[in-house]
Design an enzyme around this catalytic site. Structure first.
Site, PDB file in Angstrom:
ATOM      1  N   PHE A 155       0.860  -1.140  -0.051  1.00 32.25           N
ATOM      2  CA  PHE A 155       0.044  -0.043  -0.031  1.00 32.25           C
ATOM      3  C   PHE A 155       1.013   1.288   0.030  1.00 32.25           C
ATOM      4  O   PHE A 155       1.685   1.398   0.747  1.00 32.25           O
ATOM      5  CB  PHE A 155      -0.896   0.137   0.990  1.00 32.25           C
ATOM      6  N   ASP A 158       9.331   2.611   1.537  1.00 34.64           N
ATOM      7  CA  ASP A 158       8.085   3.576   2.206  1.00 34.64           C
ATOM      8  C   ASP A 158       7.971   3.331   3.706  1.00 34.64           C
ATOM      9  O   ASP A 158       7.583   2.280   3.985  1.00 34.64           O
ATOM     10  CB  ASP A 158       6.650   3.030   1.485  1.00 34.64           C
ATOM     11  N   LYS A 167       2.556  10.606   8.014  1.00 35.80           N
ATOM     12  CA  LYS A 167       1.529   9.989   9.415  1.00 35.80           C
ATOM     13  C   LYS A 167       1.865  10.867  10.547  1.00 35.80           C
ATOM     14  O   LYS A 167       1.734  11.922  10.617  1.00 35.80           O
ATOM     15  CB  LYS A 167       1.684   8.657   9.407  1.00 35.80           C
TER      16      LYS A 167
HETATM   17  C1  LIG Z   1      -1.174   5.414   4.790  1.00 36.92           C
HETATM   18  C2  LIG Z   1       0.213   4.909   4.084  1.00 36.92           C
HETATM   19  C3  LIG Z   1       0.324   5.826   3.077  1.00 36.92           C
HETATM   20  C4  LIG Z   1      -0.359   6.908   2.481  1.00 36.92           C
HETATM   21  O1  LIG Z   1      -0.482   8.019   3.132  1.00 36.92           O
HETATM   22  P1  LIG Z   1      -1.696   9.159   3.210  1.00 36.92           P
HETATM   23  O2  LIG Z   1      -1.171  10.093   4.093  1.00 36.92           O
HETATM   24  O3  LIG Z   1      -2.942   8.592   3.646  1.00 36.92           O
HETATM   25  O4  LIG Z   1      -1.580   9.661   1.949  1.00 36.92           O
HETATM   26  C5  LIG Z   1       1.449   5.364   2.023  1.00 36.92           C
HETATM   27  N1  LIG Z   1       2.080   4.344   2.186  1.00 36.92           N
HETATM   28  C6  LIG Z   1       2.021   3.826   3.635  1.00 36.92           C
HETATM   29  C7  LIG Z   1       3.051   2.735   3.906  1.00 36.92           C
HETATM   30  C8  LIG Z   1       0.967   4.081   4.386  1.00 36.92           C
HETATM   31  O5  LIG Z   1       0.680   3.275   5.266  1.00 36.92           O
END
Ligand SMILES: *Cc1c(COP(=O)(O)O)cnc(C)c1O
Length: 411
Positions: A155, A240, A269
């Site tokens: 994700f 990520d 986040k």
């Molecule tokens: C939540 C998340 C995203 C996206 O972040 P947003 O601030 O919601 O756009 C991208 N990568 C990972 C691994 C995430 O957990």
């Protein structure tokens, strides 16, 4: 301050908050009437938070293992973040990057200091998906190559570039065709990655623990092999850490567990303690990025930068990564030893914990909520616990007790 004292930190006392006057579903009805519809919402109106606790509009308190979906690692309304935001709000709110700014300068320096070895610069934006989007563009521009390799079940966000990298059909299908040149390989499979890399690969993007994809940690050797393969093929490694960063897994960045050195590291986040922010940390293998290549109006704004500086200071000062490691491994050990019926596997890293169930997770989430514990799914059958890292041992004990009780009961 010793780590254990973090539990005593409290936000502004409840008495000073105006209590919402209308209850009985008023806010839920109002939202339902006007919201877009893209969110599936729980019948709960959260109006206040402090540390690992949140309250609904009827005054009921919950232990929050949703943790702002990863944005509340420091707990709700961390006093240092609140103070920094209040101070900066009265000083300067917006300042585009055509100017320099004191808060931004300090944050950029701090991020590079805290980052894994090899990181030299940083780009600031406003969310996780924007950080991934920027990393993708930087990798394409820096290498001049079109292709990117990502993992199945990954994700990476919801904007079209990040969505193209995301390896889950349920998010992708309504928006196909997505970006060309993206291949999804099986996670934790070095041979599959090696077979997919070519001299047209700009980057490989991986999570250290697949969060949304079911709380699946990477094998440290897999991440190191990905780094080696990227170097061999002249590709960049994007890690990520939007969910795994900022202390969640027991280190400031989860890369530190394996020693993998990303060329581009995405953070967001919890980076600004709950204020929207995103960042891409940029390593020495990324070529110079020309002026005008990318940008963002709100990126690097003083409010988010001040909040992030306060959050990063508190994270280290209160030794929250160490706390996540200690509390997380103890909780996982206890949950494994409990040998719960209906649980296939307990896995995770630090306080990013997943319980793979033999059945659907929704009734478990509902039963936990009835016992005062809010938790998350990760897919249909994984119960995900993301408590704020400041959670007290007593509260975490309550969470453990509730999880055991619910999973031992016949739902
Ligand atoms: C939540 C998340 C995203 C996206 O972040 P947003 O601030 O919601 O756009 C991208 N990568 C990972 C691994 C995430 O957990």
């Amino acid at each position: 301050m010793p780590a254990d004292e973090t539990a005593t930190i409290t936000a502004t006392p409840a008495a000073t908050f105006p209590q919402p006057k209308l209850s009985n579903g008023h806010w839920q009805n109002l939202e339902a009437a006007h919201t877009s519809g893209v969110y599936s919402k729980r019948p709960l109106t959260i109006v206040r938070g402090a540390g690992a606790h949140v309250w609904d509009d009827a005054g009921n308190m919950y232990i929050d293992c949703v943790g702002g979906q990863g944005a509340a690692n420091l707990g709700h309304c961390h006093p240092a973040v609140v103070a920094a935001v209040q101070k900066q709000a009265a000083q300067l709110l917006s300042c585009p990057e055509i100017f320099h700014n004191d808060q931004r300068a300090q944050l950029l320096q701090r991020l590079v200091e805290l980052a894994p070895p090899g990181i030299e610069r940083a780009f600031l934006c406003n969310s996780g998906t924007e950080a991934v989007e920027a990393a993708y563009k930087f990798a394409r521009a820096s290498t001049g190559r079109p292709a990117v390799i990502s993992a199945k079940r990954s994700f990476h966000g919801r904007t079209m570039g990040a969505l193209s990298l995301t390896g889950q059909d349920k998010y992708r299908e309504p928006f196909e065709p997505l970006l060309a040149g993206v291949t999804h390989v099986t996670y934790n499979d070095v041979d599959a990655l090696a077979a997919a890399l070519t001299n047209q690969t700009a980057a490989v993007i991986l999570e250290v623990v697949q969060g949304e994809g079911g709380v699946r940690p990477a094998d440290p050797q897999y991440l190191l092999a990905a780094q080696r393969l990227c170097h061999e093929h002249g590709a960049l490694l994007i890690i990520d850490e939007v969910q795994t960063g900022i202390g969640r897994t027991g280190r400031i960045f989860a890369c530190e567990h394996s020693g993998v050195q990303p060329d581009l590291l995405c953070s967001a986040k919890s980076l600004a303690g709950g204020i929207p922010i995103g960042a891409v940390l940029i390593g020495s293998r990324v070529g110079a990025l020309p002026t005008g290549l990318h940008g963002s109006t709100f990126g690097g704004n003083p409010l988010a930068c001040a909040a992030a500086l306060a959050a990063l200071h508190a994270l280290q000062f209160e030794q929250l990564p160490q706390r996540a490691e200690r509390l997380g491994s103890a909780l996982m050990q206890t949950l494994r030893a409990a040998d719960l019926p209906g649980v296939r596997e307990v896995r995770g890293l630090g306080l990013l914990i997943g319980l793979e169930l033999k059945s659907k997770v929704t009734p478990v989430l509902q039963a936990l909520q009835a016992r005062g514990v809010l938790a998350l799914p990760a897919g249909n059958t994984v119960l995900r616990l993301l408590p704020p890292l400041v959670i007290s041992e007593e509260d975490l004990g309550c969470v453990q007790h509730a999880v055991v009780e619910v999973l031992r009961s016949n739902l």
